[in-house]
Write a protein that holds these residues in place. Structure first.
Motif, PDB file in Angstrom:
ATOM      1  N   GLU A  99       0.781  18.466  12.720  1.00 42.50           N
ATOM      2  CA  GLU A  99      -0.653  18.310  12.918  1.00 42.50           C
ATOM      3  C   GLU A  99      -1.101  16.977  12.333  1.00 42.50           C
ATOM      4  OE1 GLU A  99      -4.889  20.532  11.758  1.00 42.50           O
ATOM      5  OE2 GLU A  99      -2.956  21.447  11.245  1.00 42.50           O
ATOM      6  N   THR A 100      -1.887  16.246  13.097  1.00 42.14           N
ATOM      7  CA  THR A 100      -2.276  14.914  12.657  1.00 42.14           C
ATOM      8  C   THR A 100      -3.163  14.968  11.408  1.00 42.14           C
ATOM      9  OG1 THR A 100      -3.278  12.821  13.348  1.00 42.14           O
ATOM     10  CG2 THR A 100      -4.331  14.847  14.132  1.00 42.14           C
ATOM     11  N   SER A 101      -3.032  13.936  10.595  1.00 39.84           N
ATOM     12  CA  SER A 101      -3.904  13.776   9.424  1.00 39.84           C
ATOM     13  C   SER A 101      -5.059  12.826   9.724  1.00 39.84           C
ATOM     14  CB  SER A 101      -3.094  13.243   8.239  1.00 39.84           C
ATOM     15  OG  SER A 101      -2.417  12.043   8.589  1.00 39.84           O
ATOM     16  N   ALA A 102      -5.196  12.449  10.993  1.00 40.72           N
ATOM     17  CA  ALA A 102      -6.249  11.504  11.376  1.00 40.72           C
ATOM     18  C   ALA A 102      -7.634  12.123  11.209  1.00 40.72           C
ATOM     19  CB  ALA A 102      -6.045  11.056  12.826  1.00 40.72           C
ATOM     20  N   THR A 103      -8.607  11.280  10.950  1.00 43.89           N
ATOM     21  CA  THR A 103     -10.011  11.685  10.871  1.00 43.89           C
ATOM     22  C   THR A 103     -10.833  10.744  11.735  1.00 43.89           C
ATOM     23  OG1 THR A 103     -10.349  10.326   8.894  1.00 43.89           O
ATOM     24  CG2 THR A 103      -9.785  12.650   8.552  1.00 43.89           C
ATOM     25  N   VAL A 104     -12.017  11.220  12.138  1.00 49.74           N
ATOM     26  CA  VAL A 104     -12.899  10.419  12.965  1.00 49.74           C
ATOM     27  C   VAL A 104     -14.251  10.311  12.274  1.00 49.74           C
ATOM     28  CG1 VAL A 104     -13.602  12.431  14.328  1.00 49.74           C
ATOM     29  CG2 VAL A 104     -13.821  10.146  15.311  1.00 49.74           C
ATOM     30  N   SER A 105     -14.895   9.198  12.451  1.00 50.10           N
ATOM     31  CA  SER A 105     -16.116   8.923  11.688  1.00 50.10           C
ATOM     32  C   SER A 105     -17.346   9.632  12.243  1.00 50.10           C
ATOM     33  CB  SER A 105     -16.376   7.412  11.663  1.00 50.10           C
ATOM     34  OG  SER A 105     -16.605   6.921  12.982  1.00 50.10           O
ATOM     35  N   ILE A 140      -8.234  16.398  17.585  1.00 43.95           N
ATOM     36  CA  ILE A 140      -7.066  17.274  17.633  1.00 43.95           C
ATOM     37  C   ILE A 140      -5.870  16.418  18.001  1.00 43.95           C
ATOM     38  CG2 ILE A 140      -6.012  19.250  18.820  1.00 43.95           C
ATOM     39  CD1 ILE A 140      -8.987  20.045  19.500  1.00 43.95           C
ATOM     40  N   GLY A 141      -4.747  16.623  17.352  1.00 39.84           N
ATOM     41  CA  GLY A 141      -3.596  15.822  17.718  1.00 39.84           C
ATOM     42  C   GLY A 141      -2.365  16.099  16.890  1.00 39.84           C
ATOM     43  N   LEU A 142      -1.314  15.380  17.265  1.00 40.18           N
ATOM     44  CA  LEU A 142      -0.015  15.473  16.611  1.00 40.18           C
ATOM     45  C   LEU A 142       0.432  14.074  16.232  1.00 40.18           C
ATOM     46  CD1 LEU A 142       1.644  17.847  19.243  1.00 40.18           C
ATOM     47  CD2 LEU A 142       0.766  18.532  16.995  1.00 40.18           C
ATOM     48  N   GLN A 143       1.202  13.981  15.162  1.00 41.50           N
ATOM     49  CA  GLN A 143       1.757  12.685  14.805  1.00 41.50           C
ATOM     50  C   GLN A 143       3.120  12.852  14.163  1.00 41.50           C
ATOM     51  OE1 GLN A 143      -1.438  11.692  11.780  1.00 41.50           O
ATOM     52  NE2 GLN A 143       0.329  10.805  10.699  1.00 41.50           N
ATOM     53  N   GLY A 144       3.918  11.815  14.323  1.00 41.84           N
ATOM     54  CA  GLY A 144       5.210  11.740  13.670  1.00 41.84           C
ATOM     55  C   GLY A 144       5.232  10.557  12.729  1.00 41.84           C
ATOM     56  N   LEU A 150      -3.535  11.825  20.218  1.00 41.77           N
ATOM     57  CA  LEU A 150      -4.817  12.367  19.785  1.00 41.77           C
ATOM     58  C   LEU A 150      -5.702  12.698  20.981  1.00 41.77           C
ATOM     59  CD1 LEU A 150      -5.620   9.713  17.005  1.00 41.77           C
ATOM     60  CD2 LEU A 150      -4.254  11.815  16.782  1.00 41.77           C
ATOM     61  N   TRP A 151      -6.541  13.709  20.775  1.00 42.25           N
ATOM     62  CA  TRP A 151      -7.588  14.041  21.740  1.00 42.25           C
ATOM     63  C   TRP A 151      -8.891  14.133  20.975  1.00 42.25           C
ATOM     64  CZ3 TRP A 151     -10.104  19.059  23.000  1.00 42.25           C
ATOM     65  CH2 TRP A 151     -10.858  18.991  24.177  1.00 42.25           C
ATOM     66  N   VAL A 174     -11.381   5.820  14.134  1.00 41.53           N
ATOM     67  CA  VAL A 174     -10.361   6.797  13.751  1.00 41.53           C
ATOM     68  C   VAL A 174      -9.494   6.190  12.663  1.00 41.53           C
ATOM     69  CG1 VAL A 174      -8.295   8.019  14.521  1.00 41.53           C
ATOM     70  CG2 VAL A 174     -10.314   7.964  15.978  1.00 41.53           C
ATOM     71  N   GLU A 175      -9.234   6.985  11.648  1.00 43.31           N
ATOM     72  CA  GLU A 175      -8.366   6.573  10.542  1.00 43.31           C
ATOM     73  C   GLU A 175      -7.136   7.473  10.555  1.00 43.31           C
ATOM     74  OE1 GLU A 175      -8.425   6.595   5.627  1.00 43.31           O
ATOM     75  OE2 GLU A 175     -10.273   6.830   6.776  1.00 43.31           O
ATOM     76  N   ILE A 176      -5.936   6.869  10.637  1.00 40.24           N
ATOM     77  CA  ILE A 176      -4.695   7.635  10.754  1.00 40.24           C
ATOM     78  C   ILE A 176      -3.776   7.270   9.592  1.00 40.24           C
ATOM     79  CG2 ILE A 176      -2.848   8.342  12.311  1.00 40.24           C
ATOM     80  CD1 ILE A 176      -4.402   6.928  14.557  1.00 40.24           C
ATOM     81  N   PRO A 177      -3.761   8.039   8.518  1.00 35.86           N
ATOM     82  CA  PRO A 177      -2.826   7.780   7.423  1.00 35.86           C
ATOM     83  C   PRO A 177      -1.445   8.343   7.745  1.00 35.86           C
ATOM     84  CG  PRO A 177      -4.209   9.638   6.886  1.00 35.86           C
ATOM     85  CD  PRO A 177      -4.676   9.141   8.224  1.00 35.86           C
ATOM     86  N   GLY A 178      -0.455   7.887   7.017  1.00 36.24           N
ATOM     87  CA  GLY A 178       0.878   8.480   7.106  1.00 36.24           C
ATOM     88  C   GLY A 178       1.807   7.860   8.113  1.00 36.24           C
ATOM     89  N   LEU A 179       1.369   6.853   8.864  1.00 33.00           N
ATOM     90  CA  LEU A 179       2.258   6.185   9.804  1.00 33.00           C
ATOM     91  C   LEU A 179       3.058   5.098   9.086  1.00 33.00           C
ATOM     92  CD1 LEU A 179      -0.062   5.753  12.931  1.00 33.00           C
ATOM     93  CD2 LEU A 179       1.751   7.447  12.608  1.00 33.00           C
ATOM     94  N   ALA A 180       4.300   4.931   9.510  1.00 36.75           N
ATOM     95  CA  ALA A 180       5.142   3.894   8.911  1.00 36.75           C
ATOM     96  C   ALA A 180       4.554   2.518   9.209  1.00 36.75           C
ATOM     97  CB  ALA A 180       6.554   3.995   9.469  1.00 36.75           C
TER      98      ALA A 180
END
Length: 725
Positions: free
Chosen positions: A615-621, A628-632, A638-639, A665-671
C-alpha cells in the motif's frame, strides 16, 4: 497431508510404471483407444476416444466404472487423467416462440472420452485403464507429439509474491472482469449471447469471468434437479411412490395424474426438447389407472394418442406411439397427459427417441434419476462451448461448480453419514469437471459454492476436496469458495487458494457514508487481514436494494460512475483483480465494456508479482482528493479520486464535481534516482502528461494536473537513474 500425498504419488508412479513396462500382448486389445490429433502444441488439447465393451447403470459413478488414461511424459512423469462419459451435440440458432434460441440436438450415441493438455514438449505415451466389476483392463499404448507453442500455461499463485497470480510459464496475470453467472435459454444471456459478451470483454481488455454451473433449473447447472414436472422455485411435482400392485417397489417413484375429466398434466422440461425435421420418433412409457379414468397424450402438431382407455383395468400397460416431424419442425411442441373421465392414473418410464434408436431426448421426465451424481448432457455441452469461446477470446473462467442447495443441508454435522456422502458426491463431481474441462488453460479456478452459509462446519469438506484435487487434477487449478457473509476461516483455509468476499452497496450503507470506493477498500482490508499471503478477489459487487435486488441507482447511473470508480479503486487496492460486478445484463444493456479498456491499458505493465508492491505511503495535499495506490522500491501506481465524484454524491445528490487544481502528491520511501512520471486519463486510456522527476532526498514531490473526477499516475525509475546493482 503432504506425506499422504507423497505416498499416493509413489503408489501411482509404481502402478503406472508397471502398466507401461508390460508387453503389448499382456495389455491386449480389450479396450480400444484412439488419439486425435497426433500432434499438438504445448498446453493445447489432445483427445482420446475409448470404447469399453460394457454398458453401465451410472457411468458417472467411479465406484461402478473407473476409466482413466495413464500418461507418461517425455521427462518420465506419470500422470493419471480421468475419462468421462460424453454426449455430443450439434448446435444451431433457430426460431422458437417468436425469438431465436440455441438448439442442441444429440450427435450420435454417448462416448467415453479423455482430454489432456500436455505440459512438456516431446513424445507422450498413453494407456487407457478400465476398472469395473469384471476386473481391470488396459488398452494398447498410443503416442502423440507435443511441440512448442505460445501458450502461457495454467494460472497459479505467484511464486515470487503469493498475493498475486501468474501463468505457469511465468507471465503475471491480474484479473479484470465481472460475473456472467446465469447462462441459458431462459436467461438474458443464452450461449450465443454469452459468446458475444466474451468477445466484447476481450476487445476491451477484460480477461476474467465468474460463471455459475450450479443454477439448478433456471440456467446452466451440471448437477441439479432439472425436471419436466416442476421448477425449483415452486417445487410441487406430481411425483409419488409406486402404487401397490404389480411393479410395486417402495424405492421407486412414478407420476400421478388425478382429478376430474379433462385434468391436464404438462410435460415441461427446463431444456426445450430439440427435434429433427422429417424424422420419425417414438414416444413410449407405461401407464396404470384406477380402472375408471382413461388417459390420452397430447402433443401439439401431432394427433392425440389414447394411452389408456377408460375402464381398461388397473394393471400397468405399455404404450408406444410413432410420429413424424414436419419439414420445418425443430422443437417438441406443448406436451401433456389428460384424463378422460374422473379418476387417477400413474405414469412411468416415459421416453422419446428416434424410431431407429439413439439418445434419450426426454431425460428430464425421469423421476428415479439421482439428483446428485447425474451430470446433465445439455449443460455439459453448453459448458464445452463456453470454454471453447473463452479460449478464443482470451478470457479466464472461475467456474462455480456445486449446486449449493443440493449439499448445504448435508453439511451441518461433520460427523454424520450425510456429511460423508456429500464429500463423496462432491469429489465425483470435481473428478468429472477435471476430466471434461480441466485440460483448458482458460479454466482459471474451481469455485466450490456460491454463497454457502458461512456458519457451517465446512473445514473438513474443503480439506478433503482439496486433497482429492491434488491427486486428481494434474493441472493444479486454483480452488476457492464463497459465502453469503464474510468468512475469515475460509480466507485462511490452506486448501483454498483464493480468498473471496461479496459485497453490495445498499441504501443502509450509503446512509453510513459508504460509497463504492469506500466499500471496495473496506472489503480489500478484510481480505488482506485474513488472507495476507494468497490471491484475493471481490467476487461479486454492485449497487443493490436493501433486499439485494437491482438498484434503481444502477439503472439511473447512465455514465456508470460507480462502475468506473469501483474498478479503479479495486485494481490498486492490493487485491488480485478488480471487483467483479454482478449485474451483467444491465452492464450489457448499457454497453459498459469500454470502461475496462483504460484500466487494462494502465495495468498492462504493472509488475504485480515481482515488485513487492505494498500500500502506497503517498499523500495528497487537497482535502477532497482520496489517493489509492501501490508502490515498490522504485515504482508507484496511484489513483487520485475526487470524493465529489462518487455516485452517491454526483448521481444521487446531484453535486457535480468541480475541477481540482494546484494539488501535489508526496511519495516517501522510493529509492533515489530519476523517475519517469505518466499522468493518465482514466476514461480515454491516454497519457496526458509525461515528466522526468529527480528523487534525491528519498521523497518524490509531484504536481497534479487539473482534473475533475479522477486521474491515474504511473511512476517508474528511469534506467539511467537506477542505482548500479
Amino acid at each position: 497431508r503432504i506425506m499422504c500425498c507423497m505416498r499416493f504419488v509413489g503408489l501411482a508412479c509404481a502402478s503406472l510404471s508397471a502398466v507401461f513396462a508390460a508387453p503389448h500382448a499382456a495389455i491386449g486389445q480389450k479396450l480400444p483407444i484412439e488419439v486425435a490429433p497426433g500432434q499438438v502444441g504445448k498446453y493445447e488439447r489432445v483427445e482420446f476416444t475409448i470404447q469399453p465393451d460394457a454398458r453401465y447403470r451410472n457411468p458417472f459413478d467411479p465406484d461402478e466404472v473407473d476409466l482413466s488414461v495413464l500418461v507418461k511424459t517425455p521427462a518420465g512423469r506419470r500422470l493419471r487423467v480421468p475419462a468421462f462419459y460424453c454426449q455430443g451435440y450439434q448446435r444451431r440458432r433457430l426460431a422458437r416462440g417468436g425469438r431465436q434460441e440455441d438448439w442442441f440436438y444429440p450427435l450420435g450415441e454417448p462416448v467415453w472420452t479423455a482430454r489432456f493438455a500436455p505440459m512438456e514438449v516431446g513424445t507422450h505415451q498413453v494407456v487407457a485403464r478400465l476398472k469395473d466389476r469384471r476386473g481391470e483392463f488396459h488398452s494398447e499404448v498410443v503416442r502423440f507429439q507435443c511441440t512448442p507453442s505460445k501458450g502461457k500455461g495454467f494460472l497459479r499463485t505467484s511464486a515470487q509474491d503469493p498475493r498475486f497470480l501468474q501463468f505457469s510459464e511465468g507471465e503475471p496475470f491480474f484479473a479484470i472482469g465481472q460475473n456472467l453467472a446465469f447462462i441459458g435459454n431462459q436467461q438474458y444471456a443464452d450461449l450465443s449471447k454469452a459468446e458475444e459478451i466474451l468477445g466484447k470483454l476481450s476487445q476491451n481488455g477484460a480477461n476474467f469471468l465468474r460463471v455459475w454451473t450450479c443454477c439448478e433449473d433456471w440456467a446452466m447447472a451440471i448437477e441439479a434437479r432439472k425436471s419436466a414436472w416442476g421448477r425449483s422455485w415452486h417445487w410441487k411435482p406430481p411425483i409419488v411412490p409406486m402404487p401397490e400392485g404389480d411393479r410395486h417397489d417402495l424405492n421407486r417413484k412414478c407420476i400421478e395424474l388425478s382429478g376430474d375429466a379433462g385434468t391436464r398434466l404438462a410435460v415441461s422440461p427446463s431444456h426445450p426438447v430439440a427435434l429433427l425435421p422429417d424424422t420419425r420418433y417414438v414416444v413410449a412409457g407405461k401407464v396404470r389407472t384406477d380402472g375408471k379414468a382413461g388417459v390420452r397424450l397430447e402433443i401439439s402438431r401431432i394427433e392425440p394418442l389414447v394411452v389408456a382407455p377408460a375402464g381398461a383395468g388397473s394393471r400397468w400397460a405399455e404404450f408406444r406411439h410413432e410420429f413424424t416431424t414436419g419439414t420445418d419442425q425443430h422443437w417438441l411442441g406443448q406436451t401433456a397427459f389428460r384424463l378422460d373421465g374422473k379418476g387417477t392414473a400413474w405414469l412411468d418410464d416415459l421416453s422419446l427417441r428416434e424410431v431407429d434408436g439413439g439418445p434419450e431426448l426426454l431425460w428430464e421426465a425421469g423421476v428415479n434419476r439421482p439428483v446428485r451424481g447425474f451430470y446433465n448432457p445439455v449443460d455439459c455441452f453448453l459448458l464445452d462451448q463456453l470454454v471453447d469461446a473463452a479460449e478464443e477470446s482470451g478470457i479466464y473462467l472461475q467456474l462455480c461448480l456445486i449446486t449449493r442447495d443440493l449439499y448445504m443441508t448435508s453439511l451441518k454435522d461433520e460427523s454424520s453419514p450425510e456429511y460423508d456422502e456429500a464429500i463423496r458426491d462432491a469429489k465425483n463431481l470435481l473428478r468429472y469437471a477435471v476430466a471434461r474441462w480441466g485440460y483448458s488453460t482458460s479454466v482459471a479456478a474451481w469455485e466450490y459454492f456460491n454463497e454457502i452459509n458461512p456458519g457451517l462446519p465446512t473445514d473438513r469438506f474443503y480439506a478433503e476436496l482439496g486433497e482429492h484435487l491434488e491427486a486428481t487434477d494434474p493441472y493444479r487449478h486454483l480452488r476457492c469458495t464463497s459465502t453469503w457473509g464474510p468468512s475469515a476461516k475460509d480466507c485462511r483455509h490452506p486448501e483454498l487458494d483464493v480468498a473471496q468476499v461479496h459485497f453490495y452497496v445498499r441504501p443502509s450503507d450509503k446512509q453510513q457514508g459508504i460509497d463504492e470506493v469506500a466499500a471496495v477498500l473496506g472489503r480489500a482490508e478484510f481480505l488482506r487481514q485474513h488472507a495476507p499471503g494468497k490471491p484475493a478477489l471481490i467476487g461479486e459487487f454492485g449497487l443493490a436494494t436493501e433486499k439485494w435486488g437491482l438498484s434503481d441507482d444502477m439503472k439511473a447511473d447512465a455514465e456508470l460512475v460507480h462502475f468506473h470508480n469501483a474498478l479503479w479503486a479495486s485494481a490498486l487496492s492490493g487485491l488480485s483483480g478488480t471487483a467483479m460486478f454482478w449485474w451483467w445484463d444491465q452492464l450489457d444493456r448499457m454497453d459498459a465494456y469500454a470502461h475496462y479498456r483504460p484500466l487494462a491499458a494502465f495495468l498492462a505493465d504493472v509488475p504485480f508479482a515481482t515488485a513487492a508492491l505494498k500500500e502506497t505511503s503517498a499523500t495528497v495535499s487537497h482535502p477532497k482528493v482520496r489517493l489509492i495506490g501501490l508502490q515498490g522500491e522504485d515504482c508507484a501506481y496511484l489513483w487520485l479520486f475526487n470524493s465529489d465524484a462518487a455516485w452517491a454524491t454526483q448521481g444521487v445528490r446531484g453535486v457535480r464535481p468541480s475541477e481540482i487544481r494546484d494539488a501535489t502528491v508526496e511519495i516517501p520511501g522510493l529509492a533515489p534516482g530519476k523517475y519517469h512520471v505518466e499522468w493518465w486519463d482514466t476514461y480515454e486510456a491516454t497519457i496526458t502528461r509525461e515528466r522526468d522527476r529527480p528523487n534525491t532526498a528519498g521523497t518524490l514531490w509531484l504536481p497534479v494536473p487539473p482534473f475533475a473526477k479522477d486521474v491515474a499516475c504511473k511512476i517508474r525509475r528511469s534506467a539511467d537513474g537506477a542505482r548500479k546493482r
